[in-house]
Design a protein around this motif. Structure first.
Motif, mmCIF file in Angstrom:
data_model
loop_
_atom_site.group_PDB
_atom_site.id
_atom_site.type_symbol
_atom_site.label_atom_id
_atom_site.label_comp_id
_atom_site.label_asym_id
_atom_site.label_seq_id
_atom_site.Cartn_x
_atom_site.Cartn_y
_atom_site.Cartn_z
ATOM 1 N N MET A 112 44.560 40.203 38.879
ATOM 2 C CA MET A 112 44.033 38.906 39.289
ATOM 3 C C MET A 112 42.793 39.080 40.156
ATOM 4 N N ILE A 113 42.830 40.058 41.049
ATOM 5 C CA ILE A 113 41.675 40.333 41.897
ATOM 6 C C ILE A 113 40.514 40.863 41.068
ATOM 7 N N ALA A 114 40.792 41.758 40.119
ATOM 8 C CA ALA A 114 39.749 42.325 39.270
ATOM 9 C C ALA A 114 39.062 41.243 38.442
ATOM 10 N N ALA A 115 39.797 40.195 38.058
ATOM 11 C CA ALA A 115 39.252 39.142 37.198
ATOM 12 C C ALA A 115 38.212 38.294 37.911
ATOM 13 N N TRP A 116 38.113 38.404 39.216
ATOM 14 C CA TRP A 116 37.126 37.605 39.932
ATOM 15 C C TRP A 116 35.699 37.911 39.497
ATOM 16 N N ARG A 117 35.452 39.088 38.915
ATOM 17 C CA ARG A 117 34.082 39.460 38.561
ATOM 18 C C ARG A 117 33.493 38.489 37.535
ATOM 19 N N SER A 118 34.341 37.794 36.796
ATOM 20 C CA SER A 118 33.836 36.900 35.758
ATOM 21 C C SER A 118 33.855 35.436 36.179
ATOM 22 N N THR A 119 34.069 35.179 37.451
ATOM 23 C CA THR A 119 34.164 33.796 37.919
ATOM 24 C C THR A 119 33.003 33.463 38.849
ATOM 25 N N GLY A 120 32.823 32.170 39.076
ATOM 26 C CA GLY A 120 31.846 31.716 40.051
ATOM 27 C C GLY A 120 32.484 31.614 41.418
ATOM 28 N N PRO A 121 32.004 30.676 42.253
ATOM 29 C CA PRO A 121 32.615 30.493 43.573
ATOM 30 C C PRO A 121 34.115 30.231 43.450
ATOM 31 N N LEU A 122 34.869 30.838 44.332
ATOM 32 C CA LEU A 122 36.326 30.749 44.300
ATOM 33 C C LEU A 122 36.817 29.642 45.217
ATOM 34 N N ASP A 123 37.725 28.827 44.723
ATOM 35 C CA ASP A 123 38.514 27.957 45.601
ATOM 36 C C ASP A 123 39.578 28.877 46.200
ATOM 37 N N LEU A 124 39.325 29.386 47.400
ATOM 38 C CA LEU A 124 40.100 30.514 47.898
ATOM 39 C C LEU A 124 41.567 30.170 48.097
#
Length: 440
Positions: A112-124
């Motif tokens: 799940m953490i690794a997948a952040w590379r393909s996202t924009g700003p995160l709703d943390l």
């Protein structure tokens, strides 16, 4: 004010209202409509109420309304039923089990953490909720939902929590039975939760030898006369654990990274520690104990932004605290949020300072730091939650720098937990000296 008492300032700013009560003394009475409520502000009296005199109190109004998740689930059960269920579930949270859970935590959150590379700003907050919800489901229920299902469960949990808090702050039982939009949303959310949990239980029943977890434990449990737990009891316990086990850790992590985004020196210290400690060896309880600064960050987040900002009790028989007599049925509240920000207990309490938890620094008195409660109702998942928060913090820091997105100032909101008004951050990849990879 006549008739409505202190309802207006309580609704307008709950946190400020409770903080202001501290200047009036260790025990303060206020009113909400016709109801009188007693606030306990003293750490000594809190310790007394939660330990030596705990038998004189039930969990109170908020926990009564949390029965939306299950009538007699452990978090809201009382008396002998609470003791029986706690004894049944306690082995699943024994510290010897944590090593087993840590591996599951890692394999659950790392992708799940690794997948952040393909996202924009995160709703943390949402990202952390999904992450901790998946950890609870994977570690305790042997299942991991896809992202769409996870979102549906998360939305249902949030809806039921909001309904419970609304009913506790403005207790009007008649309105709870009317077909208002809020009540309809709560009923729909309850159906979604029951369906999701029912599917987990059905899978365990269909494959009884495939799992060794809390659901299996509940299905195999027997009363003293050999009777298995009722289906509704099992459903309530699993639902209660799912709701209680994910929300509080998620908001703690959200606040932690909010503070790191404002304090680059603290972030640098975290990265240095993570790069030094996380190696190619699998994560264990032992390796987590070497993340001492990371753990202090977690503790400071629990202090400054205590997730369970409001806790209730109700006197079940006449009882005396200090020089105040409490009547049968008297509603009592206390706030870890205001307790942990009291300058008489914590120097410079509004400064985020993880080093206040260094062993050589003076520690707060007993009863002044209660993120998991105390006494027989202390959260039995505290070690699980601390290990989870430490591990997730370290894994995120090993890959990313989280940077705040410009926008309105972040404010604490006292809902069922203390969460940020809104917090969006971007994930910037970093290249640490050494990064943990799961051993083959």
């Amino acid at each position: 004010m006549p008739l409505i008492g202190h309802a207006v300032p309580l609704v307008r700013d709950r946190l400020a209202f409770l903080q202001d009560l501290r200047r009036h003394g260790p025990i303060v009475r206020f009113s909400v409509g016709p109801k009188t409520v007693t606030a306990i502000n003293s750490p000594d009296l809190l310790q007394e109420m939660l330990t030596t005199k705990s038998r004189h109190f039930s969990k109170g109004l908020l926990f009564e309304k949390l029965k939306l998740f299950g009538n007699d689930a452990l978090p809201v059960a009382e008396g002998s039923r609470h003791l029986t269920r706690r004894r049944l579930l306690q082995p699943a949270f024994h510290h010897q089990q944590i090593d087993h859970y840590i591996r599951t935590m890692y394999t659950t959150v790392d992708p799940m953490i690794a997948a952040w590379r393909s996202t924009g700003p995160l709703d943390l907050k949402t990202e952390m909720q999904l992450m901790t919800q998946n950890v609870v489901m994977a570690a305790l229920f042997s299942t991991t939902p896809d992202r769409e299902t996870g979102h549906a469960i998360l939305k249902s949990v949030d809806t039921l929590f909001a309904a419970a808090l609304r009913r506790a702050l403005l207790p009007l039982p008649l309105l709870e039975r009317l077909p208002t939009p809020g009540n309809r949303r709560a009923r729909r959310a309850g159906r979604v939760m029951r369906a999701a949990v029912g599917q987990i239980i059905a899978d365990h029943l269909a494959h009884p030898d495939a799992h060794d977890d809390i659901v299996s434990l509940l299905l195999s449990a027997r009363d003293q006369d050999g009777t298995p737990l009722a289906d509704e009891d099992i459903l309530s316990e699993v639902t209660g654990l799912l709701a209680a086990g994910s929300e509080t850790t998620a908001v703690t992590l959200t606040w932690l990274f909010h503070e790191l985004g404002r304090n680059p020196d603290l972030e640098r210290r975290l990265h240095d520690e993570v790069d030094a400690v996380l190696t190619d060896e699998p994560l264990t309880t032992q390796s987590l104990t070497r993340l001492t600064f990371t753990r202090r960050l977690v503790n400071e987040s629990l202090r400054m932004y205590s997730p369970a900002w409001l806790v209730t009790r109700q006197a079940t028989e006449p009882v005396r605290l200090a020089d105040v007599d409490l009547r049968v049925g008297e509603d009592i509240v206390w706030s870890p949020y205001t307790l942990h920000r009291d300058p008489a207990l914590y120097p410079d309490p509004l400064r985020f300072d993880p080093d206040r938890w260094l062993p050589e620094r003076p520690q707060p008195p007993k009863g002044a730091f209660l993120p998991f409660g105390a006494g027989k109702r202390q959260c039995m998942g505290n070690e699980f939650a601390l290990a989870e928060a430490t591990l997730i913090t370290a894994l995120i820091a090993s890959r990313w720098r989280l940077r705040p997105v410009p926008g309105p100032a972040v404010r604490p909101i006292g809902a069922i937990t203390l969460h940020p008004s809104a917090l969006h951050m971007t994930a910037q990849a970093r290249t640490p000296g050494r990064r943990h990879e799961e051993a083959a």
